[in-house]
Write a protein that holds these residues in place. Structure first.
Motif, short mmCIF file in Angstrom:
data_model
loop_
_atom_site.label_atom_id
_atom_site.label_comp_id
_atom_site.label_asym_id
_atom_site.label_seq_id
_atom_site.Cartn_x
_atom_site.Cartn_y
_atom_site.Cartn_z
N ALA A 67 -72.27 -10.62 -58.55
CA ALA A 67 -71.79 -10.03 -57.33
C ALA A 67 -71.41 -8.68 -57.42
N ARG A 122 -74.43 -6.27 -57.83
CA ARG A 122 -74.83 -6.19 -56.32
C ARG A 122 -74.04 -5.15 -55.57
N TYR A 129 -80.97 -8.01 -43.79
CA TYR A 129 -79.80 -6.93 -44.42
C TYR A 129 -79.71 -5.78 -43.24
N SER A 180 -77.66 -7.11 -40.43
CA SER A 180 -76.30 -7.33 -40.99
C SER A 180 -75.50 -5.99 -41.00
N GLN A 192 -72.25 -8.88 -41.58
CA GLN A 192 -72.04 -7.95 -42.87
C GLN A 192 -70.78 -8.36 -43.69
N SER A 219 -71.57 -11.94 -44.93
CA SER A 219 -72.64 -11.85 -46.02
C SER A 219 -71.74 -11.40 -47.43
N VAL A 220 -70.71 -10.26 -47.23
CA VAL A 220 -69.97 -10.15 -48.51
C VAL A 220 -69.06 -10.89 -48.94
N MET A 238 -71.15 -13.51 -50.81
CA MET A 238 -71.43 -12.94 -52.24
C MET A 238 -70.34 -13.44 -53.13
N LYS A 276 -74.81 -15.14 -53.48
CA LYS A 276 -75.90 -15.34 -52.36
C LYS A 276 -75.26 -14.74 -51.04
N GLY A 277 -75.77 -13.81 -50.48
CA GLY A 277 -75.46 -13.36 -49.24
C GLY A 277 -76.11 -13.97 -48.06
N ASP A 325 -79.60 -14.25 -48.16
CA ASP A 325 -80.21 -15.12 -48.99
C ASP A 325 -80.20 -16.42 -48.50
#
Length: 141
Positions: A16, A19, A101, A104, A111, A114-115, A118, A125-126, A129
């Motif tokens: 994480a 990334r 992405y 997002s 977004q 997703s964060v 993660m 995984k976002g 993913d």
């Protein structure tokens, strides 16, 4: 006879954070490429710089992921993307991952989701993913 110990947690250790660092590096690289592209837009790109970043960023991410399963930032921090069969991403999957992405990025709540995913999921995984069955993994685990 040699025995190997496989530690699945090592495959995802620090992913994480990595990334996040890769994202910062990639944004700097994309910003630099966009700055180099400005003269080719007769400097009108200044007026639509966020859109220029989105378009150039899309191709940067797609091509780098398709040709090594990682962006330059991901390579720098030692992670790469894999599909659900533990294979490097194909050009098509890299395109879909980049599209997810990009969507997002354009839709702030996606977004944020997703964060958060993660940060709380064991495999970092976002949202994209989860939708594609991809994941980021340490290259040397």
């Amino acid at each position: 006879m040699t025995t190997y110990s496989y530690d699945p947690t090592a495959a995802y250790a620090g992913v994480a954070l990595k990334r996040g660092l890769a994202w910062v590096f990639d944004m700097i690289a994309i910003g630099f490429i966009c700055t180099l592209a400005l003269p080719f837009t007769a400097f009108t790109g200044i007026f639509f710089f966020p859109f220029l970043m989105l378009v150039i960023g899309f191709f940067y991410r797609w091509f780098t992921i398709a040709n090594g399963s990682a962006t330059w930032g991901m390579r720098m921090v030692g992670i790469s993307l894999r599909d659900h069969h533990d294979r490097p991403l194909t050009s098509q999957t890299a395109f879909l991952h980049t599209l997810g992405y990009s969507i997002s990025v354009c839709v702030a709540p996606l977004q944020l989701i997703s964060v958060i995913l993660m940060l709380v999921s064991p495999q970092a995984k976002g949202l994209t993913d989860y939708l594609l069955g991809t994941y980021a993994i340490n290259r040397d685990y």
